[in-house]
Design a protein around this motif. Structure first.
Motif, PDB file in Angstrom:
ATOM      1  N   MET A  75       0.858  -1.180   0.000  1.00  0.00           N
ATOM      2  CA  MET A  75       0.000   0.000   0.000  1.00  0.00           C
ATOM      3  C   MET A  75       0.897   1.234   0.000  1.00  0.00           C
ATOM      4  SD  MET A  75      -2.999   0.874   2.697  1.00  0.00           S
ATOM      5  CE  MET A  75      -3.871   2.412   2.630  1.00  0.00           C
ATOM      6  N   ASP A  76       0.596   2.193  -0.834  1.00  0.00           N
ATOM      7  CA  ASP A  76       1.393   3.421  -0.957  1.00  0.00           C
ATOM      8  C   ASP A  76       2.864   3.129  -1.220  1.00  0.00           C
ATOM      9  OD1 ASP A  76      -0.837   4.987  -0.556  1.00  0.00           O
ATOM     10  OD2 ASP A  76      -0.528   5.135   1.600  1.00  0.00           O
ATOM     11  N   ARG A  77       3.134   2.218  -2.115  1.00  0.00           N
ATOM     12  CA  ARG A  77       4.491   1.852  -2.546  1.00  0.00           C
ATOM     13  C   ARG A  77       5.364   1.259  -1.452  1.00  0.00           C
ATOM     14  NH1 ARG A  77       5.764   6.975  -6.368  1.00  0.00           N
ATOM     15  NH2 ARG A  77       4.397   6.355  -8.054  1.00  0.00           N
ATOM     16  N   VAL A  89      -5.541   1.872   6.403  1.00  0.00           N
ATOM     17  CA  VAL A  89      -6.804   2.235   5.743  1.00  0.00           C
ATOM     18  C   VAL A  89      -7.523   3.318   6.548  1.00  0.00           C
ATOM     19  CG1 VAL A  89      -9.067   1.373   5.029  1.00  0.00           C
ATOM     20  CG2 VAL A  89      -7.018   0.035   4.537  1.00  0.00           C
ATOM     21  N   GLU A  90      -7.486   3.233   7.878  1.00  0.00           N
ATOM     22  CA  GLU A  90      -8.094   4.285   8.708  1.00  0.00           C
ATOM     23  C   GLU A  90      -7.430   5.629   8.430  1.00  0.00           C
ATOM     24  OE1 GLU A  90      -7.685   2.835  12.695  1.00  0.00           O
ATOM     25  OE2 GLU A  90      -9.554   1.680  12.611  1.00  0.00           O
ATOM     26  N   ARG A  91      -6.111   5.632   8.310  1.00  0.00           N
ATOM     27  CA  ARG A  91      -5.391   6.871   8.013  1.00  0.00           C
ATOM     28  C   ARG A  91      -5.770   7.403   6.632  1.00  0.00           C
ATOM     29  NH1 ARG A  91      -1.296   7.451   4.926  1.00  0.00           N
ATOM     30  NH2 ARG A  91      -0.731   5.257   4.987  1.00  0.00           N
ATOM     31  N   ALA A  92      -5.852   6.517   5.655  1.00  0.00           N
ATOM     32  CA  ALA A  92      -6.212   6.940   4.295  1.00  0.00           C
ATOM     33  C   ALA A  92      -7.654   7.447   4.240  1.00  0.00           C
ATOM     34  CB  ALA A  92      -6.017   5.775   3.325  1.00  0.00           C
ATOM     35  N   LEU A  93      -8.543   6.829   5.007  1.00  0.00           N
ATOM     36  CA  LEU A  93      -9.935   7.294   5.037  1.00  0.00           C
ATOM     37  C   LEU A  93     -10.063   8.630   5.755  1.00  0.00           C
ATOM     38  CD1 LEU A  93     -11.873   3.976   5.678  1.00  0.00           C
ATOM     39  CD2 LEU A  93     -11.929   5.382   3.615  1.00  0.00           C
ATOM     40  N   ALA A  94      -9.173   8.904   6.697  1.00  0.00           N
ATOM     41  CA  ALA A  94      -9.187  10.213   7.362  1.00  0.00           C
ATOM     42  C   ALA A  94      -8.821  11.313   6.359  1.00  0.00           C
ATOM     43  CB  ALA A  94      -8.223  10.226   8.542  1.00  0.00           C
ATOM     44  N   GLU A  95      -7.930  11.009   5.423  1.00  0.00           N
ATOM     45  CA  GLU A  95      -7.551  11.963   4.394  1.00  0.00           C
ATOM     46  C   GLU A  95      -8.618  12.092   3.319  1.00  0.00           C
ATOM     47  OE1 GLU A  95      -3.822  10.696   2.791  1.00  0.00           O
ATOM     48  OE2 GLU A  95      -2.787  10.842   4.723  1.00  0.00           O
ATOM     49  N   ASN A  96      -9.292  10.995   2.985  1.00  0.00           N
ATOM     50  CA  ASN A  96     -10.290  10.977   1.923  1.00  0.00           C
ATOM     51  C   ASN A  96     -11.467  10.111   2.370  1.00  0.00           C
ATOM     52  OD1 ASN A  96     -11.718  11.017  -0.448  1.00  0.00           O
ATOM     53  ND2 ASN A  96     -10.293   9.722  -1.574  1.00  0.00           N
ATOM     54  N   PRO A  97     -12.444  10.692   3.091  1.00  0.00           N
ATOM     55  CA  PRO A  97     -13.547   9.900   3.627  1.00  0.00           C
ATOM     56  C   PRO A  97     -14.415   9.227   2.563  1.00  0.00           C
ATOM     57  CG  PRO A  97     -13.501  12.091   4.607  1.00  0.00           C
ATOM     58  CD  PRO A  97     -12.510  12.082   3.509  1.00  0.00           C
ATOM     59  N   GLU A  98     -14.440   9.770   1.348  1.00  0.00           N
ATOM     60  CA  GLU A  98     -15.261   9.197   0.293  1.00  0.00           C
ATOM     61  C   GLU A  98     -14.527   8.126  -0.510  1.00  0.00           C
ATOM     62  OE1 GLU A  98     -18.491  10.008  -0.150  1.00  0.00           O
ATOM     63  OE2 GLU A  98     -18.248  11.237   1.643  1.00  0.00           O
ATOM     64  N   GLY A  99     -13.279   7.859  -0.161  1.00  0.00           N
ATOM     65  CA  GLY A  99     -12.465   6.927  -0.934  1.00  0.00           C
ATOM     66  C   GLY A  99     -12.933   5.496  -0.802  1.00  0.00           C
ATOM     67  N   ARG A 121     -12.892  -3.276   5.904  1.00  0.00           N
ATOM     68  CA  ARG A 121     -14.252  -3.045   6.427  1.00  0.00           C
ATOM     69  C   ARG A 121     -14.213  -2.656   7.892  1.00  0.00           C
ATOM     70  NH1 ARG A 121     -19.188  -3.070   3.734  1.00  0.00           N
ATOM     71  NH2 ARG A 121     -18.862  -4.066   1.743  1.00  0.00           N
ATOM     72  N   LEU A 122     -13.360  -3.315   8.680  1.00  0.00           N
ATOM     73  CA  LEU A 122     -13.231  -2.972  10.098  1.00  0.00           C
ATOM     74  C   LEU A 122     -12.660  -1.566  10.286  1.00  0.00           C
ATOM     75  CD1 LEU A 122     -11.924  -6.355  11.542  1.00  0.00           C
ATOM     76  CD2 LEU A 122     -14.179  -5.321  11.900  1.00  0.00           C
ATOM     77  N   ALA A 123     -11.899  -1.084   9.310  1.00  0.00           N
ATOM     78  CA  ALA A 123     -11.331   0.262   9.377  1.00  0.00           C
ATOM     79  C   ALA A 123     -12.366   1.331   9.056  1.00  0.00           C
ATOM     80  CB  ALA A 123     -10.154   0.378   8.428  1.00  0.00           C
ATOM     81  N   GLY A 124     -13.516   0.914   8.530  1.00  0.00           N
ATOM     82  CA  GLY A 124     -14.583   1.874   8.242  1.00  0.00           C
ATOM     83  C   GLY A 124     -14.811   2.131   6.773  1.00  0.00           C
ATOM     84  N   ALA A 125     -14.171   1.394   5.902  1.00  0.00           N
ATOM     85  CA  ALA A 125     -14.382   1.583   4.464  1.00  0.00           C
ATOM     86  C   ALA A 125     -15.750   1.042   4.079  1.00  0.00           C
ATOM     87  CB  ALA A 125     -13.294   0.872   3.677  1.00  0.00           C
ATOM     88  N   SER A 126     -16.567   1.885   3.480  1.00  0.00           N
ATOM     89  CA  SER A 126     -17.912   1.454   3.105  1.00  0.00           C
ATOM     90  C   SER A 126     -17.908   0.689   1.794  1.00  0.00           C
ATOM     91  CB  SER A 126     -18.847   2.661   3.002  1.00  0.00           C
ATOM     92  OG  SER A 126     -18.350   3.573   2.041  1.00  0.00           O
ATOM     93  N   THR A 127     -16.944   0.963   0.928  1.00  0.00           N
ATOM     94  CA  THR A 127     -16.860   0.284  -0.359  1.00  0.00           C
ATOM     95  C   THR A 127     -15.504  -0.391  -0.481  1.00  0.00           C
ATOM     96  OG1 THR A 127     -18.248   1.994  -1.338  1.00  0.00           O
ATOM     97  CG2 THR A 127     -17.044   0.581  -2.855  1.00  0.00           C
TER      98      THR A 127
END
Length: 139
Positions: A75-77, A89-99, A121-127
């Protein structure tokens, strides 16, 4: 007698080219292109996606996770551990909640891909999706 060439020389004014509007326009174009550029995030490895007739493009899929044939996760090279997927994934979703999260590679084992998807999914990603390409149309 009237000297026409001397009269023309006296009435001739030096042509000026004002550079300020040109420079302003160049800076405006530069700012426009910088603001409208989308930066592509990569996983860090080349991914061989399986083909699917129903594959669709995810326009806001900004979180990419790759699993290679040795079941290493990228992830991220950079390579990350399975236990670190959720935090990343939680960190990435904090930067881009719609991602949306896309997990990719056809040569990884299904068990690891499912564990990665579960951590997302446990990190909060809806998709959370599996990457797939459209089958090539044969001639």
């Amino acid at each position: 007698m009237l000297n026409i060439s001397a009269t023309r020389r006296r009435n001739r004014t030096a042509a000026e080219l004002n550079m300020a509007p040109l420079i302003d326009m160049v800076f405006l174009l530069l700012i426009f292109f910088l603001v409208n550029t989308s930066f592509v995030k990569e996983t860090g490895i080349d991914v061989s996606r399986p083909t699917a007739a129903t594959a669709a493009v995810k326009p806001n899929a900004m979180i990419l996770i790759a699993v290679d044939r040795a079941n290493r996760i990228f992830m991220d090279r950079r390579e990350i551990d399975l236990r670190a997927v959720r935090a990343n994934v939680e960190r990435a979703l904090a930067e881009n909640p719609e991602g949306a999260v896309v997990v990719a590679d056809k040569e990884s084992s299904t068990g690891v891909a499912v564990q990665v998807m579960d951590a997302c999914r446990l990190a909060g990603a809806s998709t959370v999706s599996l990457a797939a390409g459209l089958p090539e149309q044969g001639g």
